[in-house]
Motif scaffolding. Structure first.
Motif, PDB file in Angstrom:
ATOM      1  N   VAL A   1       0.624  -1.259  -0.107  1.00  0.00           N
ATOM      2  CA  VAL A   1       0.019   0.149  -0.258  1.00  0.00           C
ATOM      3  C   VAL A   1       0.808   1.084   0.224  1.00  0.00           C
ATOM      4  O   VAL A   1       0.913   2.188  -0.785  1.00  0.00           O
ATOM      5  CB  VAL A   1      -0.972  -0.250   1.344  1.00  0.00           C
ATOM      6  CG1 VAL A   1      -1.756   1.279   1.413  1.00  0.00           C
ATOM      7  CG2 VAL A   1      -2.514  -0.857   0.800  1.00  0.00           C
ATOM      8  N   SER A   2       1.434   0.945   0.676  1.00  0.00           N
ATOM      9  CA  SER A   2       2.879   2.401   1.019  1.00  0.00           C
ATOM     10  C   SER A   2       3.251   2.851  -1.038  1.00  0.00           C
ATOM     11  O   SER A   2       3.924   3.289  -0.857  1.00  0.00           O
ATOM     12  CB  SER A   2       4.165   2.247   1.343  1.00  0.00           C
ATOM     13  OG  SER A   2       3.654   1.837   3.114  1.00  0.00           O
ATOM     14  N   ALA A   3       3.606   1.784  -1.526  1.00  0.00           N
ATOM     15  CA  ALA A   3       4.100   1.967  -2.856  1.00  0.00           C
ATOM     16  C   ALA A   3       2.708   2.191  -3.417  1.00  0.00           C
ATOM     17  O   ALA A   3       3.324   3.343  -4.192  1.00  0.00           O
ATOM     18  CB  ALA A   3       4.700   0.298  -3.321  1.00  0.00           C
ATOM     19  N   GLY A   4       1.823   1.791  -3.335  1.00  0.00           N
ATOM     20  CA  GLY A   4       0.572   2.389  -3.884  1.00  0.00           C
ATOM     21  C   GLY A   4       0.638   3.974  -3.921  1.00  0.00           C
ATOM     22  O   GLY A   4       0.251   4.523  -4.458  1.00  0.00           O
TER      23      GLY A   4
ATOM     24  N   ASP B   1       3.749  -9.600  -9.154  1.00  0.00           N
ATOM     25  CA  ASP B   1       3.702  -8.256  -8.598  1.00  0.00           C
ATOM     26  C   ASP B   1       3.544  -7.491  -8.391  1.00  0.00           C
ATOM     27  O   ASP B   1       3.184  -7.188  -9.632  1.00  0.00           O
ATOM     28  CB  ASP B   1       4.852  -8.134  -8.072  1.00  0.00           C
ATOM     29  CG  ASP B   1       5.756  -7.390  -9.600  1.00  0.00           C
ATOM     30  OD1 ASP B   1       5.381  -6.623  -9.299  1.00  0.00           O
ATOM     31  OD2 ASP B   1       6.646  -7.949  -9.687  1.00  0.00           O
ATOM     32  N   ALA B   2       3.579  -6.842  -7.445  1.00  0.00           N
ATOM     33  CA  ALA B   2       2.370  -5.331  -6.534  1.00  0.00           C
ATOM     34  C   ALA B   2       3.044  -3.582  -8.620  1.00  0.00           C
ATOM     35  O   ALA B   2       2.409  -3.536  -8.349  1.00  0.00           O
ATOM     36  CB  ALA B   2       2.303  -4.497  -5.900  1.00  0.00           C
ATOM     37  N   ALA B   3       4.400  -3.917  -8.008  1.00  0.00           N
ATOM     38  CA  ALA B   3       5.016  -3.215  -8.928  1.00  0.00           C
ATOM     39  C   ALA B   3       4.913  -3.187 -10.359  1.00  0.00           C
ATOM     40  O   ALA B   3       4.722  -1.873 -10.340  1.00  0.00           O
ATOM     41  CB  ALA B   3       6.729  -3.421  -8.192  1.00  0.00           C
ATOM     42  N   ALA B   4       4.714  -4.631 -10.251  1.00  0.00           N
ATOM     43  CA  ALA B   4       4.243  -4.187 -12.867  1.00  0.00           C
ATOM     44  C   ALA B   4       3.233  -4.083 -12.535  1.00  0.00           C
ATOM     45  O   ALA B   4       2.494  -3.381 -13.894  1.00  0.00           O
ATOM     46  CB  ALA B   4       4.856  -5.979 -12.793  1.00  0.00           C
TER      47      ALA B   4
END
Length: 482
Positions: A18-21, A59-62
């Motif tokens: 969530v922090s990355a988002g 993965d969420a980053a992609a």
């Protein structure tokens, strides 16, 4: 795959993801220079259609990288000061925090055993709103998905309170101004009323319902043997922000024993205003009221509610299911919100407003809404003094309806086409977004001012852009004609 489930063992994964988002969205907001990229549907559709949903990225980053291409880059950004289109507000940070919390915990507000404290918070906010309106000690209500649902539920209650047999529903009539929201007609259809159920009442030069015309319409209704089921009063019309004369209409509703519903989806921000609360004088006489916190309380979609003067009328939305809310629970005074709602599963949208009030307070919300109303007054002066534009009505809250009028000779149809072109060209440029509507049978443009960051300079710049696009169209039209 269990590593993607949110639970006690994945708390750190949740925090990082969530922090990355949040970082990605924050960076996008910080870099946003215009409300829209200008991309058209034929260019964006192939990007979305080409994605194989059966082949996950892993993965969420992609996924965030991909999302940047198909959504974030080309989203319409309501927070930008030159987004002047529809009734979409920029949102306050405490409400976004509430959204993050409610999504993670994922309470369902239908029954006490799925929500506990969330039920009590929603009920407290309903009481708070009812107190602001002045509905009295027997008031109640429920959060909904938006103004359309709120209006529908209010008219459902009005239909049931009219005590007319289903075979006689064609005798029921709903009275509302010609500037009211389309959901009134939509609700009448969904409620099984006849095609002539909604009676459109003329408005005055300020786009407010004419009470004399309403009185005549009610008298004619009774004389014809029909039943005046409800009067829908608008406190903030979608196009003009006009507020119907509440006290006078309340008197007529009492005289004809007719349900009074106030659609304050837009104008509800006045409930928090210290400067303009008087514009809603008379709303306390309503039998039901629609409020859209996601319009003028600066809340994320969705956040709306329908309030009623007499909580007993909410029984018309009550059904008991043994697996969910058996009748014995009501006898045991267990607070199941599904007893009042048209929905079963329902998000804890009330938390967003709760966090906003606990951080900013009602005065903080009211100050923001007063700012956009002040801006609309300045915008009105700008338009009224500009010979390039015809402005329809002085704003009561925060919308301006106008149209470009060329200095040279042009037919009304050509002016219509020039205004339509100007709006479309402005949207395609991405530099600003304005709305459009019709006044009579003519095309007009609309500025919906809900962003306190918008300035008079922004309005002036957008007007110049509109003028330039309209003049370009008219010049090309003359070239084509010659």
């Amino acid at each position: 795959m269990r590593s993607h489930l949110l639970n006690n063992t994945t708390a750190e994964h949740y925090r990082n993801t969530v922090s990355a988002g949040v970082e990605r969205v924050a960076a996008t907001l910080a870099a946003t220079e215009r409300p829209f990229s200008g991309i058209d549907v034929d260019e964006l559709s192939p990007l979305v259609d080409a994605i194989d949903l059966d082949r996950p990225l892993g993965d969420a980053a992609a996924a965030l990288d991909e999302l940047g291409e198909v959504y974030l880059r080309d989203a319409v950004y309501f927070h930008h000061p030159r987004y002047l289109g529809h009734l979409n507000c920029p949102v306050v940070i405490p409400a976004v925090l509430g959204e993050a919390v409610l999504s993670a915990i994922n309470s369902s507000l239908d029954t006490w055993d799925q929500s506990a404290g969330a039920t009590l918070i929603e009920r407290r906010l309903i009481d708070w709103t009812a107190e602001r309106i002045g509905l009295g000690p027997a008031a109640d209500g429920i959060f909904t998905s938006g103004g359309t649902q709120s209006n529908f539920q209010a008219l459902l209650l009005a239909r049931e309170e009219a005590k007319v047999r289903p075979e006689d529903f064609t005798r029921l009539r709903i009275f509302t101004s010609e500037c009211s929201h389309f959901s009134v007609q939509k609700s009448a259809k969904l409620l099984g009323l006849g095609p002539d159920a909604v009676v459109s009442v003329p408005v005055d030069r300020d786009k407010r319902m004419r009470t004399v015309a309403l009185a005549h319409a009610l008298e004619s209704c009774v004389a014809e043997g029909a039943v005046p089921m409800a009067v829908v009063v608008t406190a903030g019309t979608t196009d003009f922000g006009s507020i119907d004369p509440l006290p006078e209409i309340a008197a007529l509703c009492e005289q004809f024993a007719t349900w009074m519903h106030v659609d304050a989806a837009y104008g509800c921000g006045l409930l928090a205003s210290r400067e303009r609360r008087g514009l809603l004088e008379g709303i306390e006489n309503a039998d039901s009221v629609t409020v859209d916190y996601h319009k003028s309380f600066f809340q994320p979609v969705s956040s709306s509610a329908v309030l009623v003067r007499d909580r007993a009328t909410l029984r018309h939305a009550t059904y008991h299911a043994e697996y969910l809310n058996p009748r014995r629970m009501a006898e045991e005074r267990i607070p199941n919100q599904v007893d009042k709602s048209l929905q079963t599963t329902r998000r804890f949208d009330a938390l967003k407003l709760w966090m906003t009030l606990r951080v900013m307070g009602a005065d903080g919300i009211g100050e923001l809404f007063d700012e956009v109303c002040d801006l609309a007054a300045e915008g009105w002066q700008l338009l009224a003094a500009d010979p390039r534009f015809d402005v329809v009505v002085e704003p009561r809250i925060s919308t301006l309806v106008f149209r470009y009028i060329p200095a040279g000779a042009a037919s009304p149809d050509e002016i219509d086409r020039a205004n339509l072109h100007a709006r479309k060209a402005l949207f395609a440029s991405g530099e600003a977004i304005v709305a459009g509507t019709k006044v009579g049978d003519r095309q007009y443009l609309k500025l919906t001012l809900l962003n306190p960051e918008t300035t008079v300079h922004d309005i002036a710049a957008v007007l110049d852009l509109i003028s330039g696009h309209a003049e370009s169209y008219l010049g090309d039209s003359l070239d084509r004609a010659s």
